[in-house]
Scaffold this motif. Structure first.
Motif, PDB file in Angstrom:
ATOM      1  N   VAL A  17      -9.529 -20.890 -78.781  1.00  0.00           N
ATOM      2  CA  VAL A  17     -10.810 -21.573 -78.638  1.00  0.00           C
ATOM      3  C   VAL A  17     -11.146 -21.832 -77.161  1.00  0.00           C
ATOM      4  O   VAL A  17     -12.308 -22.001 -76.803  1.00  0.00           O
ATOM      5  N   TRP A  18     -10.125 -21.828 -76.303  1.00  0.00           N
ATOM      6  CA  TRP A  18     -10.313 -22.100 -74.875  1.00  0.00           C
ATOM      7  C   TRP A  18     -10.316 -20.813 -74.037  1.00  0.00           C
ATOM      8  O   TRP A  18     -10.163 -20.876 -72.819  1.00  0.00           O
ATOM      9  N   ALA A  19     -10.492 -19.658 -74.644  1.00  0.00           N
ATOM     10  CA  ALA A  19     -10.306 -18.387 -73.937  1.00  0.00           C
ATOM     11  C   ALA A  19     -11.148 -18.286 -72.661  1.00  0.00           C
ATOM     12  O   ALA A  19     -10.646 -17.922 -71.597  1.00  0.00           O
ATOM     13  N   THR A  20     -12.431 -18.597 -72.755  1.00  0.00           N
ATOM     14  CA  THR A  20     -13.306 -18.479 -71.584  1.00  0.00           C
ATOM     15  C   THR A  20     -12.911 -19.473 -70.506  1.00  0.00           C
ATOM     16  O   THR A  20     -12.825 -19.133 -69.315  1.00  0.00           O
ATOM     17  N   GLY A 129     -27.429 -21.773 -82.789  1.00  0.00           N
ATOM     18  CA  GLY A 129     -27.674 -20.934 -81.626  1.00  0.00           C
ATOM     19  C   GLY A 129     -27.353 -19.469 -81.847  1.00  0.00           C
ATOM     20  O   GLY A 129     -26.886 -19.059 -82.917  1.00  0.00           O
ATOM     21  N   PRO A 130     -27.562 -18.645 -80.820  1.00  0.00           N
ATOM     22  CA  PRO A 130     -27.390 -17.189 -80.956  1.00  0.00           C
ATOM     23  C   PRO A 130     -25.951 -16.750 -81.196  1.00  0.00           C
ATOM     24  O   PRO A 130     -25.722 -15.642 -81.692  1.00  0.00           O
ATOM     25  N   LEU A 131     -24.981 -17.579 -80.850  1.00  0.00           N
ATOM     26  CA  LEU A 131     -23.576 -17.209 -81.040  1.00  0.00           C
ATOM     27  C   LEU A 131     -22.991 -17.808 -82.315  1.00  0.00           C
ATOM     28  O   LEU A 131     -21.776 -17.816 -82.500  1.00  0.00           O
ATOM     29  N   ARG A 132     -23.853 -18.289 -83.215  1.00  0.00           N
ATOM     30  CA  ARG A 132     -23.377 -18.954 -84.424  1.00  0.00           C
ATOM     31  C   ARG A 132     -22.438 -18.069 -85.256  1.00  0.00           C
ATOM     32  O   ARG A 132     -21.343 -18.489 -85.628  1.00  0.00           O
ATOM     33  N   ALA A 133     -22.858 -16.862 -85.552  1.00  0.00           N
ATOM     34  CA  ALA A 133     -22.063 -15.993 -86.423  1.00  0.00           C
ATOM     35  C   ALA A 133     -20.703 -15.693 -85.815  1.00  0.00           C
ATOM     36  O   ALA A 133     -19.669 -15.741 -86.499  1.00  0.00           O
ATOM     37  N   GLN A 134     -20.675 -15.416 -84.513  1.00  0.00           N
ATOM     38  CA  GLN A 134     -19.408 -15.107 -83.852  1.00  0.00           C
ATOM     39  C   GLN A 134     -18.515 -16.344 -83.790  1.00  0.00           C
ATOM     40  O   GLN A 134     -17.300 -16.248 -83.978  1.00  0.00           O
ATOM     41  N   GLU A 207     -27.746 -28.126 -75.213  1.00  0.00           N
ATOM     42  CA  GLU A 207     -28.830 -28.003 -76.180  1.00  0.00           C
ATOM     43  C   GLU A 207     -28.581 -26.847 -77.156  1.00  0.00           C
ATOM     44  O   GLU A 207     -28.125 -25.767 -76.764  1.00  0.00           O
ATOM     45  N   GLY A 208     -28.903 -27.093 -78.422  1.00  0.00           N
ATOM     46  CA  GLY A 208     -28.763 -26.065 -79.437  1.00  0.00           C
ATOM     47  C   GLY A 208     -27.341 -25.767 -79.858  1.00  0.00           C
ATOM     48  O   GLY A 208     -27.078 -24.772 -80.539  1.00  0.00           O
ATOM     49  N   VAL A 209     -26.423 -26.638 -79.461  1.00  0.00           N
ATOM     50  CA  VAL A 209     -24.995 -26.426 -79.709  1.00  0.00           C
ATOM     51  C   VAL A 209     -24.501 -27.441 -80.725  1.00  0.00           C
ATOM     52  O   VAL A 209     -24.908 -28.603 -80.712  1.00  0.00           O
ATOM     53  N   GLY A 210     -23.620 -27.001 -81.630  1.00  0.00           N
ATOM     54  CA  GLY A 210     -23.012 -27.891 -82.599  1.00  0.00           C
ATOM     55  C   GLY A 210     -21.697 -28.457 -82.088  1.00  0.00           C
ATOM     56  O   GLY A 210     -21.561 -28.769 -80.908  1.00  0.00           O
ATOM     57  N   HIS A 211     -20.708 -28.546 -82.979  1.00  0.00           N
ATOM     58  CA  HIS A 211     -19.431 -29.168 -82.627  1.00  0.00           C
ATOM     59  C   HIS A 211     -18.545 -28.250 -81.799  1.00  0.00           C
ATOM     60  O   HIS A 211     -17.689 -28.735 -81.057  1.00  0.00           O
ATOM     61  N   MET A 212     -18.720 -26.951 -81.914  1.00  0.00           N
ATOM     62  CA  MET A 212     -17.813 -25.999 -81.268  1.00  0.00           C
ATOM     63  C   MET A 212     -18.380 -25.500 -79.950  1.00  0.00           C
ATOM     64  O   MET A 212     -18.676 -24.328 -79.756  1.00  0.00           O
ATOM     65  N   ALA A 213     -18.508 -26.395 -78.995  1.00  0.00           N
ATOM     66  CA  ALA A 213     -19.159 -26.080 -77.720  1.00  0.00           C
ATOM     67  C   ALA A 213     -18.506 -24.908 -77.004  1.00  0.00           C
ATOM     68  O   ALA A 213     -19.194 -24.055 -76.425  1.00  0.00           O
ATOM     69  N   MET A 214     -17.193 -24.829 -77.023  1.00  0.00           N
ATOM     70  CA  MET A 214     -16.497 -23.782 -76.272  1.00  0.00           C
ATOM     71  C   MET A 214     -16.807 -22.392 -76.808  1.00  0.00           C
ATOM     72  O   MET A 214     -16.788 -21.420 -76.059  1.00  0.00           O
ATOM     73  N   LEU A 215     -17.104 -22.291 -78.110  1.00  0.00           N
ATOM     74  CA  LEU A 215     -17.436 -21.004 -78.720  1.00  0.00           C
ATOM     75  C   LEU A 215     -18.938 -20.751 -78.730  1.00  0.00           C
ATOM     76  O   LEU A 215     -19.375 -19.597 -78.614  1.00  0.00           O
ATOM     77  N   GLU A 216     -19.724 -21.801 -78.879  1.00  0.00           N
ATOM     78  CA  GLU A 216     -21.175 -21.647 -79.000  1.00  0.00           C
ATOM     79  C   GLU A 216     -21.875 -21.491 -77.655  1.00  0.00           C
ATOM     80  O   GLU A 216     -22.911 -20.828 -77.552  1.00  0.00           O
ATOM     81  N   ASP A 217     -21.339 -22.131 -76.630  1.00  0.00           N
ATOM     82  CA  ASP A 217     -21.895 -22.026 -75.279  1.00  0.00           C
ATOM     83  C   ASP A 217     -20.743 -21.999 -74.281  1.00  0.00           C
ATOM     84  O   ASP A 217     -20.500 -22.962 -73.558  1.00  0.00           O
ATOM     85  N   THR A 222     -17.892 -24.170 -69.650  1.00  0.00           N
ATOM     86  CA  THR A 222     -17.069 -23.887 -68.474  1.00  0.00           C
ATOM     87  C   THR A 222     -17.693 -24.468 -67.215  1.00  0.00           C
ATOM     88  O   THR A 222     -16.993 -25.038 -66.369  1.00  0.00           O
ATOM     89  N   GLU A 223     -19.009 -24.335 -67.079  1.00  0.00           N
ATOM     90  CA  GLU A 223     -19.690 -24.893 -65.899  1.00  0.00           C
ATOM     91  C   GLU A 223     -19.532 -26.412 -65.844  1.00  0.00           C
ATOM     92  O   GLU A 223     -19.297 -26.980 -64.776  1.00  0.00           O
ATOM     93  N   ALA A 224     -19.656 -27.073 -66.998  1.00  0.00           N
ATOM     94  CA  ALA A 224     -19.502 -28.531 -67.035  1.00  0.00           C
ATOM     95  C   ALA A 224     -18.086 -28.942 -66.654  1.00  0.00           C
ATOM     96  O   ALA A 224     -17.886 -29.904 -65.896  1.00  0.00           O
TER      97      ALA A 224
END
Length: 236
Positions: A17-20, A129-134, A207-217, A222-224
């Motif tokens: 979950v922390w890959a990036t 958001g756009p990365l929901r499915a992944q 914005e537009g992110v659910g509970h899984m921030a690391m995967l969704e954005d 990472t910037e934060a």
């Protein structure tokens, strides 16, 4: 050398979950991803981690990992240089929340874990958001590899967790509270409340992110964290 960073995954998650964040942040500092599947209570998990972590470290936890991070701070505040909490609920379960966990634990142990993940659990963890499915696919893969027994044990540990409001008021280290605007697991208002209790904490909202921030954005997360790691250490 820059201070070491310890990352704590949330429920049903592992190092993937922390890959990036690991890829980017490890250029400047040692990064450790600590396991959160090793005990039946939050206190037990935190106690086991303290003996293996560096003498001093920056600490970032997500969800259940954030709850464990608060317990680590409560036990050894002098070892935590800075703190980041992503999608974290600092309060103990209400009676209703505790009761709601029981059918999930029973379902997991009775062979319905995969069905529960698909229909009930994963859709609630991820925003639109756009990365929901992944993000759902990645989380499903981690959850299935950890298994139903780990899920039930983590649910029980969260059900029994302590209220950490007193701990929050004692935090003076540079602190980031990072929330998703669409988080259904730990609603934004709860995370705003968390930030208000910590002196000098900075609240970030994706914005537009659910509970899984690391995967969704992953980039926004990472910037934060990168900005948080570069905050000066101010003695107060």
């Amino acid at each position: 050398m820059a201070e070491p960073l310890v990352l704590l995954p949330g429920m049903m998650c592992d190092a993937r979950v922390w890959a990036t964040q690991l890829t980017v942040l490890s250029y400047e500092r040692p990064v450790t991803i600590a396991p959160v599947c090793t005990g039946d209570r939050i206190e037990e998990i935190a106690s086991g981690l303290l003996s293996s972590l560096p003498a001093k470290f920056a600490l970032c936890g997500h969800g259940m990992g954030g709850v464990i991070a608060l317990e680590l701070f409560r036990r050894a505040p002098e070892r935590v240089i800075r703190l980041a909490l992503i999608g974290t609920n600092p309060l103990s379960d209400t009676p209703q929340e505790a009761a709601d966990r029981e059918p999930r634990m029973i379902g997991a142990k009775s062979g319905r874990f995969e069905q529960m993940l698909e229909r009930e659990i994963l859709p609630r963890h991820v925003g639109g958001g756009p990365l929901r499915a992944q993000a759902i696919a990645d989380m499903n893969e981690m959850a299935l590899s950890l298994g139903a027994d780990v899920f039930a044990r983590q649910e029980r540990a969260m059900q029994r967790r302590r209220d950490q409001q007193g701990t929050l008021r004692r935090i003076t280290q540079p602190t980031l509270v990072l929330a998703g605007s669409e988080d259904q697991v730990v609603p934004l208002k709860r995370q705003e409340f968390l930030a208000e209790l910590i002196p000098y904490a900075k609240l970030g909202v994706l914005e537009g992110v659910g509970h899984m921030a690391m995967l969704e954005d992953p980039e926004g997360t990472t910037e934060a964290l990168y900005a948080w790691m570069r905050q000066p250490l101010v003695l107060r």
